[in-house]
Write an enzyme that holds these catalytic residues in place. Structure first.
Site, PDB file in Angstrom:
ATOM      1  N   ALA A   1       0.847  -1.210   0.000  1.00 23.26           N
ATOM      2  CA  ALA A   1       0.000   0.000   0.000  1.00 23.26           C
ATOM      3  C   ALA A   1       0.877   1.253   0.000  1.00 23.26           C
ATOM      4  CB  ALA A   1      -0.977  -0.032   1.178  1.00 23.26           C
TER       5      ALA A   1
ATOM      6  N   GLU B   1     -10.743 -10.672   0.633  1.00 22.58           N
ATOM      7  CA  GLU B   1     -11.534 -10.502  -0.575  1.00 22.58           C
ATOM      8  C   GLU B   1     -12.886 -11.186  -0.347  1.00 22.58           C
ATOM      9  OE1 GLU B   1     -10.429  -8.846  -3.414  1.00 22.58           O
ATOM     10  OE2 GLU B   1      -8.732  -8.315  -2.148  1.00 22.58           O
TER      11      GLU B   1
ATOM     12  N   LYS C   1       2.938  -9.423  -5.851  1.00 25.20           N
ATOM     13  CA  LYS C   1       3.801  -8.413  -5.227  1.00 25.20           C
ATOM     14  C   LYS C   1       5.268  -8.824  -5.331  1.00 25.20           C
ATOM     15  CE  LYS C   1       0.156  -6.838  -2.113  1.00 25.20           C
ATOM     16  NZ  LYS C   1      -0.488  -7.028  -0.810  1.00 25.20           N
TER      17      LYS C   1
END
Lengths: 378, 378
Positions: free
Chosen positions: B168, B224, B239
């Site tokens: 983030a 999710e 990532k």
């Protein structure tokens, strides 16, 4: 290819290492589409500069010769000059730097890089900022001078970088600038920002007397020539001031509460380094050991920290839980905890080597590469 | 004042939060000398764009209306259009975005911001890069597509920012880019890069069964809609791939060894979310609890980590000392350890909240402000 004309002030450990990094990164920087063209270097006594700053540069052979000369303790003046180089001294060199900045500032740009530890560069830096040049600082003195000086230096926010003034190459300034740019509000910063005092504090924790730790640190090259420059807390206070001002605080060095590890009677104007190391520091052993022991009884350790919070900016010894990021810190690593809206309960933590010429120069070089968009294609 | 014309793709949680941040940062950005002029926004179905992208903008009232509409689950199409706004759908909107990029790219510039989670934006992103525009991504899909797509997207290194694709708003990409620009060589990265799996692992450590932890995480909004999207490790693998490619590795997602927390027999094409939560995950409790207990006997804990080192890029569960940066991690914080020449024995560590719309959008906004030097004064 972006070409950044560059003039370096200060060829001590960090400046020398920067020149070596610049030379060894040539092919890497070519891939990144950027070229660093060094037009001049100066130490405290003299300036060596190319005769035509628009087209010439100090070549890599010469830059490495500068590194060798400075490493062996010679001054720049000793480097033989060719017709293509000019050697200037004292006020001539100041005038020349400003002259170069005036010529390059409005055309191809100039990055004036300050790797000195002197406050004598402030005047030049302020002038070149007005002339549209960029400044990149490892030197803390200019940013910890008066608010008037500070305001001038940061008046073109995109033209200044100074990552290596706090935590060496650790991305501390970059992180805070990113947080601020996103409208997030930093409400607390706590950190251990001195590799030297970090080392001292973790050695004390192991039961060693302060006098012994300080002497060991000095012989390991971890301290300034006069260890009191570290033990006074002044270096940490300068870093705290830079962070506080970055947050928008309009304060000066004398607004910061600074705890020194030695009393005024052992100051540099009272006793020599030798007297301090042979006698003075021994008198401090008992008291600090008692504080260490008292903290230990509470399951805590002592750390020399900076705290910026509310209206409080102070640096000094704090008793902290052994099992906290600061309490766990060992050796010369730095750590910074940033609390903001986004990092509220748990802080944003940045930790790692916060000292050393290699790391500090790497931070300066990353800063220089980061301003490339301000320079024209060539 | 620098003006950045901006077009946003994706108005879900992150995109919506970004619009709110942009509006609330107006006066702050004015002080920084930068203005974000939003010329269009699109969701998966439609694009709303001003009729004249050279001079007009979606005003702050309208942007907040977009936020309200999206928060209530409406699509952009429901927003009443005035004569000054155009609403386009499907292939028309793609053509329009590229048309805008062609017009603005060579004049006042354009920042195309991708806050979607879709791979359908890759084609547009590649086109606008060629048209001289900047791209700012929170979306991981484009950077984890083929090497050919990746090479195109990063072909103008200064025109792309993607901090929020990893950790983030944590300055992870910025830190690695700085290290690389200084010629320092990263030889090892270890991290915990999923807030969801971080939470799951630290809850397991407290003795709770996986099934219970997953259900709690889902009801807390930490996962999710289908928790298997997190438990599969695919998000962490993306990532890891972004970090590895940043280091210059020419690998694809299928080169990464990925440990899934559930077997293929419980995959999305075999059972529904409900079946997985009601039956499937219960069958996993025993095995994972045994692994937790076994680790505990060795004084260790389990963490879901990514490791990039040598020729190895993998993500999965590792047994780590309780008293290590990764072992101490609790809750949904991310942590990344970077080992390089400058950070050799002790890594550079970056830690903090690595998930959440607010933090992710803050990272995107900092990226946008960071490219201001590429835009002309206005």
């Amino acid at each position: 290819m972006k070409t950044i004309p560059l003039l370096l002030m200060g060829c001590g450990g960090v400046g020398r290492q920067l020149l070596q990094h610049i030379v060894s990164c040539r092919s890497l920087h070519a891939k990144l589409g950027v070229y660093l063209r060094v037009v001049g270097v100066c130490d405290s006594k003299s300036l060596i500069v190319v005769s035509d700053v628009f087209s010439m540069e100090l070549d890599d052979m010469f830059l490495l010769e500068v590194c060798r000369a400075k490493l062996s303790g010679s001054s720049l003046q000793t480097l033989c000059s060719s017709g293509e180089l000019q050697v200037l001294t004292n006020s001539d060199s100041t005038r020349k730097v400003i002259d170069i900045a005036a010529h390059l500032g409005k055309s191809m740009g100039l990055a004036l890089v300050d790797c000195s530890a002197s406050s004598e560069t402030i005047g030049i830096l302020k002038r070149v900022v007005d002339l549209g040049c960029c400044i990149v600082l490892a030197n803390k003195k200019p940013l910890t001078s008066t608010m008037e000086d500070y305001d001038k230096l940061v008046s073109h926010a995109r033209h200044i970088r100074h990552e290596s003034t706090v935590g060496a190459g650790l991305p501390v300034i970059a992180a805070i600038n990113r947080i601020l740019a996103s409208g997030d509000c930093v409400h607390r910063i706590v950190g251990s920002l001195s590799g030297t005092l970090g080392y001292v504090m973790s050695e004390l924790e192991d039961g060693k007397p302060l006098s012994q730790v300080v002497k060991a640190a000095k012989s390991l090259g971890f301290t300034e020539p006069d260890p009191r420059d570290d033990l006074s807390g002044m270096d940490v206070a300068r870093k705290a001031l830079i962070l506080a001002r970055l947050l928008g605080w309009r304060i000066n060095l004398d607004s910061i509460k600074i705890e020194s590890l030695f009393p005024e009677e052992m100051g540099t104007n009272v006793m020599s380094v030798e007297e301090f190391l042979d006698c003075g520091v021994l008198l401090l052993d008992k008291n600090i050991q008692e504080r260490v022991n008292k903290a230990s009884l509470n399951g805590n350790v002592l750390r020399y920290v900076c705290v910026i919070e509310g209206s409080r900016c102070e640096v000094g010894i704090q008793e902290l839980p052994k099992d906290s990021p600061l309490g766990r810190l060992r050796g010369s690593d730095n750590v910074l905890e940033i609390y903001s809206r986004c990092y509220n309960n748990q802080p944003l933590v940045i930790q790692g080597a916060g000292a050393g010429n290699d790391t500090t120069a790497a931070g300066v070089l990353a800063d220089i590469v980061d301003i490339q968009d301000l320079f024209p294609e060539k």
